[in-house]
Structure formats: structure tokens, C-alpha cells
Design an enzyme around this catalytic site. Structure first.
Site, PDB file in Angstrom:
ATOM      1  CG  HIS A  67     -15.082  21.723  33.905  1.00 16.37           C
ATOM      2  ND1 HIS A  67     -15.083  20.355  33.957  1.00 16.37           N
ATOM      3  CD2 HIS A  67     -15.867  22.135  34.936  1.00 16.37           C
ATOM      4  CE1 HIS A  67     -15.835  19.940  34.969  1.00 16.37           C
ATOM      5  NE2 HIS A  67     -16.329  21.009  35.573  1.00 16.37           N
ATOM      6  CG  ASP A  69      -9.739  22.177  31.990  1.00 17.09           C
ATOM      7  OD1 ASP A  69     -10.869  22.371  32.453  1.00 17.09           O
ATOM      8  OD2 ASP A  69      -9.306  21.038  31.721  1.00 17.09           O
TER       9      ASP A  69
END
Length: 309
Positions: A67, A69
């Protein structure tokens, strides 16, 4: 003799959305000057500067999942290291498709660096050995392929029992050192074994970092008597349904797992932006189950001491 250092620095503690107070996910471990990074959200290199951790001794970046982030800080960090003169290779380890992501970064960016990057794609159970410790990949449960990591130091020899050695006729000096190194020695025709003059082996330190996950048995097993468990604690117990849907953990679930595992300390991280002004609900949900709990804050540091048992 100075105690051996192991310092954990929380560089980014936000959930999926950063806040003015919280950067995206990144945790740095400094073990005797050797740096190991777990996840690398955007801006990680600046957080390292703010925390004054240095970065030139960073050899490994372990990614829990892909992901954005957790990975978008990688290009900037590598470029910053290169600008500062780093020439030795850096290894990026992570789950399936990590090599593809690193290749995409290389294709998208006009790097000025001349810095070799090695990639390891890991599966649960894989172990990366370093000198004096290992990092083991642990199965987690998130919405995409994911791993947690258990950093565990090798056991240390027991304490040298000087009085027992003297009683066996061993004169203080070089023979003491040989026994402490695990060698047997001969004294007046008798063989003295190291175990006769050494106390029980002492454990090394253990740190477990989950990344984003539901609480799973594999993390619980890896966290047995861990010195520090850094667990997804994105949400309060009142949002348990949303935690299940998004495949995160509540503070109470993380605390329950830490208690069952006998972890010595739990730190909740990946904190949802809905708690940006007040984490008291998370602390309440966790501490009513397990008292040794902190909510991570950016640039917070924890020094883990060696223990005898």
C-alpha cells in the site's frame, strides 16, 4: 562494559491518511549502530533527519505490504542516501511483487544516484540472517499480500561463575577467557567443560512489528515474551466492525493478543486520523486488558535493555 544498544524510533505512526502530527508508516531500529527500517512511508528520510538517527548505516528496508502509505518514501530515501555519499548496496525485502515495485520506481524516476538496490521477496517463515540476530517474516492478514516481522537477537552466553571456576582449580587469567568462549580447558589432568562454570544462556531481545493486520495466531506466536510488540491499533473497540471490514485491528484486540503472548510492552501504531487530537479512547480500550501499552507518536524512541531471563 557498556550495555549493547537497541533503540526503536517511530518515524511515522499515521493510519492510511497522514496528519499534521503523524507521518505515514515507518519504524527504525538501531542495533549497535546498524540501522534496520520497517516500512517507508513518504517523507521517511526527513523524519530520519528530524530524529537525528542518521541513515548511512541503513542496509535493510523491510516492507510489510505494498500500500502506498508504506512504500512511497523509498525513492526519496535512496536518493538522499546517494546524495550523502552512500555507495554500498541497500536491500529491500518484502512480500510478493516487491521486486516489481522497486523496478517501477526505477522506471518512473530520473535518479541521480549510483546506488545498487537488492531485492528479496519473502514468504512467511523466511529468515534473513545478520550478525548476531535475524529477521523472520511472519504471516499477517490484510487486504493485500502482507507480512509482519520478528527481529530476534541470538541468545547470549550465561554469566561466568568465577567462584565456581576457582573452586575447580582454575587460576584467573587466559583460561577464564577460553571457558567463556565455549572452549574446554585442562587443569591438573582434568577436563573442565564450559557448562560447569557458566550460568544458563540469556535471551537476546525480540521486537515484533505487524504492519497492517487483523490479529492472527502467527503474530501471537511470534510475540511470545517479546520485549516489544508494535501492533496495528488503528481503531477503537467501538469500531470493531470497520476494523474487520478494512482488515485492521482495534486497540483492544491488539492488547488481548499482547496479553496472551506475554509481550513485555505493546505499542499501538497506524493510528487512524479520526484520533488525531485525542488517543485516550485507544489507550482506555487497550489498558483495561493489558497495562503495558503506549500509543506511538512520531519521533518517539524506546531503548530496550538486555535482560537475564
Amino acid at each position: 562494559m557498556m550495555p549493547k544498544m537497541l533503540t526503536v524510533t517511530f518515524l511515522g505512526t499515521a493510519g492510511s491518511l497522514p496528519t499534521p502530527e503523524r507521518n505515514p508508516s515507518a519504524v527504525l531500529i538501531n542495533r549497535e549502530g546498524e540501522l534496520i527500517l520497517f516500512d517507508c512511508g513518504e517523507g521517511t528520510q526527513r523524519q530520519m533527519m528530524r530524529a537525528k538517527t542518521g541513515m548511512m548505516n541503513l542496509d535493510y528496508i523491510f516492507i510489510t505490504h505494498l500500500h502506498a502509505d508504506h512504500i512511497l518514501g523509498i525513492p526519496g530515501l535512496l536518493e538522499t542516501m546517494a546524495f550523502q555519499g552512500r555507495r554500498e548496496p541497500v536491500t529491500i525485502a518484502g512480500p510478493a511483487r516487491t521486486a516489481e515495485v522497486v523496478e517501477l520506481f526505477d522506471r518512473l524516476c530520473y535518479y541521480s544516484r549510483r546506488l545498487q538496490v537488492r531485492v528479496l521477496e519473502l514468504e512467511a517463515g523466511d529468515v534473513v540472517r545478520m550478525e548476531g540476530y535475524e529477521v523472520k517474516a511472519v504471516r499477517t492478514s490484510h487486504s493485500v499480500p502482507s507480512l509482519g516481522y520478528c527481529l530476534r537477537e541470538d541468545p547470549r552466553p550465561g554469566r561466568f561463575l568465577r567462584d565456581r571456576a576457582v573452586a575447580l582449580g582454575i587460576t584467573p587469567g587466559p583460561l577464564f577467557g577460553r571457558l567463556q568462549r565455549g572452549e574446554r580447558v585442562e587443569v591438573e589432568g582434568r577436563i573442565v567443560m564450559p557448562e560447569e562454570v557458566m550460568g544458563p544462556a540469556r535471551p537476546g531481545r525480540k521486537v515484533v512489528y505487524t504492519g497492517d493486520t487483523r490479529p492472527v495466531p502467527e503474530i501471537e506466536e511470534a510475540s511470545r515474551e517479546a520485549d516489544l510488540l508494535i501492533h496495528d491499533g488503528s481503531l477503537s473497540d467501538g469500531m470493531a466492525d470497520w476494523a474487520i471490514e478494512t482488515m485492521h485491528s482495534t486497540a483492544g484486540e491488539a492488547a488481548d493478543l499482547a496479553k496472551r503472548a506475554g509481550a513485555r510492552m505493546l505499542v499501538l501504531t497506524h493510528i487512524s486520523s479520526r484520533y488525531s487530537d485525542d488517543v485516550s479512547t485507544l489507550l482506555f480500550d487497550a489498558r483495561r486488558r493489558y497495562p503495558e501499552v503506549l500509543v506511538a507518536e512520531d519521533l518517539m524512541k524506546i531503548d530496550l535493555k538486555l535482560r537475564d531471563r
